[in-house]
Design a protein around this motif. Structure first.
Motif, PDB file in Angstrom:
ATOM      1  N   ARG A 189       0.927  -1.186   0.044  1.00 17.06           N
ATOM      2  CA  ARG A 189      -0.397   0.058   0.069  1.00 17.06           C
ATOM      3  C   ARG A 189       0.622   1.299   0.137  1.00 17.06           C
ATOM      4  O   ARG A 189       0.079   2.556  -0.214  1.00 17.06           O
ATOM      5  CB  ARG A 189      -1.226  -0.196   1.265  1.00 17.06           C
ATOM      6  CG  ARG A 189      -2.246  -0.907   1.379  1.00 17.06           C
ATOM      7  CD  ARG A 189      -2.644  -1.325   2.379  1.00 17.06           C
ATOM      8  NE  ARG A 189      -3.563  -2.073   2.048  1.00 17.06           N
ATOM      9  CZ  ARG A 189      -4.600  -1.997   2.606  1.00 17.06           C
ATOM     10  NH1 ARG A 189      -5.654  -1.191   1.885  1.00 17.06           N
ATOM     11  NH2 ARG A 189      -5.848  -3.113   2.512  1.00 17.06           N
ATOM     12  N   ARG A 241       3.893   1.549  -0.829  1.00 12.84           N
ATOM     13  CA  ARG A 241       4.142   1.858  -2.841  1.00 12.84           C
ATOM     14  C   ARG A 241       3.117   2.450  -3.568  1.00 12.84           C
ATOM     15  O   ARG A 241       3.615   3.448  -4.534  1.00 12.84           O
ATOM     16  CB  ARG A 241       4.829   0.003  -3.550  1.00 12.84           C
ATOM     17  CG  ARG A 241       6.020   0.033  -2.689  1.00 12.84           C
ATOM     18  CD  ARG A 241       6.966  -0.887  -3.493  1.00 12.84           C
ATOM     19  NE  ARG A 241       6.459  -2.617  -3.276  1.00 12.84           N
ATOM     20  CZ  ARG A 241       6.407  -3.115  -2.749  1.00 12.84           C
ATOM     21  NH1 ARG A 241       7.110  -3.177  -1.823  1.00 12.84           N
ATOM     22  NH2 ARG A 241       4.895  -4.277  -2.609  1.00 12.84           N
ATOM     23  N   LEU A 242       1.720   1.647  -3.341  1.00  7.31           N
ATOM     24  CA  LEU A 242       0.809   2.373  -4.628  1.00  7.31           C
ATOM     25  C   LEU A 242       0.698   3.539  -4.138  1.00  7.31           C
ATOM     26  O   LEU A 242       0.529   5.077  -5.240  1.00  7.31           O
ATOM     27  CB  LEU A 242      -0.663   1.656  -3.774  1.00  7.31           C
ATOM     28  CG  LEU A 242      -2.283   1.742  -4.651  1.00  7.31           C
ATOM     29  CD1 LEU A 242      -1.513   2.298  -5.990  1.00  7.31           C
ATOM     30  CD2 LEU A 242      -3.212   2.200  -4.473  1.00  7.31           C
ATOM     31  N   THR A 245       3.772   5.425  -5.534  1.00  2.00           N
ATOM     32  CA  THR A 245       3.623   5.817  -6.872  1.00  2.00           C
ATOM     33  C   THR A 245       2.423   6.693  -7.684  1.00  2.00           C
ATOM     34  O   THR A 245       2.571   7.468  -8.411  1.00  2.00           O
ATOM     35  CB  THR A 245       2.515   4.608  -7.740  1.00  2.00           C
ATOM     36  OG1 THR A 245       4.278   2.999  -7.586  1.00  2.00           O
ATOM     37  CG2 THR A 245       3.328   4.478  -8.993  1.00  2.00           C
ATOM     38  N   ALA A 260      -0.580   5.081 -11.400  1.00  2.00           N
ATOM     39  CA  ALA A 260      -0.688   3.993 -10.825  1.00  2.00           C
ATOM     40  C   ALA A 260      -0.853   2.639 -10.639  1.00  2.00           C
ATOM     41  O   ALA A 260       0.533   1.771 -10.417  1.00  2.00           O
ATOM     42  CB  ALA A 260      -0.506   4.975  -9.437  1.00  2.00           C
ATOM     43  N   THR A 261      -1.778   2.775 -11.270  1.00  2.00           N
ATOM     44  CA  THR A 261      -2.499   1.013 -11.481  1.00  2.00           C
ATOM     45  C   THR A 261      -1.883   0.959 -12.388  1.00  2.00           C
ATOM     46  O   THR A 261      -1.595  -0.887 -12.702  1.00  2.00           O
ATOM     47  CB  THR A 261      -4.164   1.168 -11.062  1.00  2.00           C
ATOM     48  OG1 THR A 261      -4.014   1.742 -12.698  1.00  2.00           O
ATOM     49  CG2 THR A 261      -4.883   1.184 -10.134  1.00  2.00           C
ATOM     50  N   PHE A 316       0.843  -0.797 -11.231  1.00  3.31           N
ATOM     51  CA  PHE A 316       1.183  -1.782 -10.691  1.00  3.31           C
ATOM     52  C   PHE A 316       0.836  -3.159 -10.834  1.00  3.31           C
ATOM     53  O   PHE A 316       0.606  -4.485 -10.579  1.00  3.31           O
ATOM     54  CB  PHE A 316       0.424  -1.587  -9.490  1.00  3.31           C
ATOM     55  CG  PHE A 316       1.944  -1.103  -8.149  1.00  3.31           C
ATOM     56  CD1 PHE A 316       1.837  -1.852  -7.633  1.00  3.31           C
ATOM     57  CD2 PHE A 316       1.524   0.002  -9.024  1.00  3.31           C
ATOM     58  CE1 PHE A 316       3.014  -1.212  -6.203  1.00  3.31           C
ATOM     59  CE2 PHE A 316       2.462   0.955  -6.906  1.00  3.31           C
ATOM     60  CZ  PHE A 316       2.710   0.402  -6.419  1.00  3.31           C
ATOM     61  N   ALA A 375      -7.611  -1.272  -6.620  1.00  2.52           N
ATOM     62  CA  ALA A 375      -7.090  -0.083  -6.232  1.00  2.52           C
ATOM     63  C   ALA A 375      -7.323   0.742  -5.365  1.00  2.52           C
ATOM     64  O   ALA A 375      -7.660   1.465  -3.914  1.00  2.52           O
ATOM     65  CB  ALA A 375      -5.616   0.654  -7.000  1.00  2.52           C
ATOM     66  N   TYR A 434      -9.312  -0.685  -2.758  1.00  6.80           N
ATOM     67  CA  TYR A 434      -8.112  -0.299  -1.097  1.00  6.80           C
ATOM     68  C   TYR A 434      -7.764   0.798  -0.470  1.00  6.80           C
ATOM     69  O   TYR A 434      -7.185   0.869   0.772  1.00  6.80           O
ATOM     70  CB  TYR A 434      -6.311  -0.862  -2.483  1.00  6.80           C
ATOM     71  CG  TYR A 434      -6.209  -2.184  -1.839  1.00  6.80           C
ATOM     72  CD1 TYR A 434      -6.651  -3.279  -1.561  1.00  6.80           C
ATOM     73  CD2 TYR A 434      -5.742  -2.211  -2.624  1.00  6.80           C
ATOM     74  CE1 TYR A 434      -6.614  -4.418  -2.595  1.00  6.80           C
ATOM     75  CE2 TYR A 434      -5.227  -3.850  -3.655  1.00  6.80           C
ATOM     76  CZ  TYR A 434      -5.608  -4.620  -2.696  1.00  6.80           C
ATOM     77  OH  TYR A 434      -5.706  -5.906  -3.357  1.00  6.80           O
TER      78      TYR A 434
END
Length: 109
Positions: free
Chosen positions: A21, A23-24, A27, A37-38, A41, A48, A51
């Motif tokens: 999370r 790192r998400l 990003t 970002a998605t 990843f 996402a 989350y």
């Protein structure tokens, strides 16, 4: 040979915040967009976003906000609270990594 440690910060008994999370969020901060970002990843936008909503509900504050405008200037950014939390998480994580490395070195070298 090197140590690897997984650590989470928990909100209540349910939600865990860890490196994934973090790192998400990192990003999103760098790219200015949840969609970008998605893509990086290879994760679905819907997952996402789920989350993030789950995280914000558990933490009790907003981590991200949409940037106004539309066009190339629109997107998403971290809120001040989200940025502060992420910075503190990385500081905590860095300190933990140093402690683990020192302990590992004493035990195995």
């Amino acid at each position: 040979m090197k140590p690897k440690v997984k650590v989470w910060v928990t909100f209540g008994d349910e939600l865990k915040f860890g490196d994934g999370r973090a790192r998400l969020l990192e990003t999103i901060r760098k790219r200015g967009s949840l969609r970008k970002a998605t893509e990086e990843f290879e994760m679905s936008y819907r997952n996402a976003w789920g989350y993030l909503r789950e995280l914000e509900k558990a933490a009790g504050f907003k981590f991200v906000e949409r940037m106004p405008g539309g066009g190339p200037q629109s997107g998403m950014r971290l809120t001040r609270s989200g940025q502060r939390f992420l910075d503190r998480y990385w500081k905590f994580r860095s300190g933990l990594d140093g402690t683990v490395k020192r302990s590992f070195d004493r035990a195995f070298r």
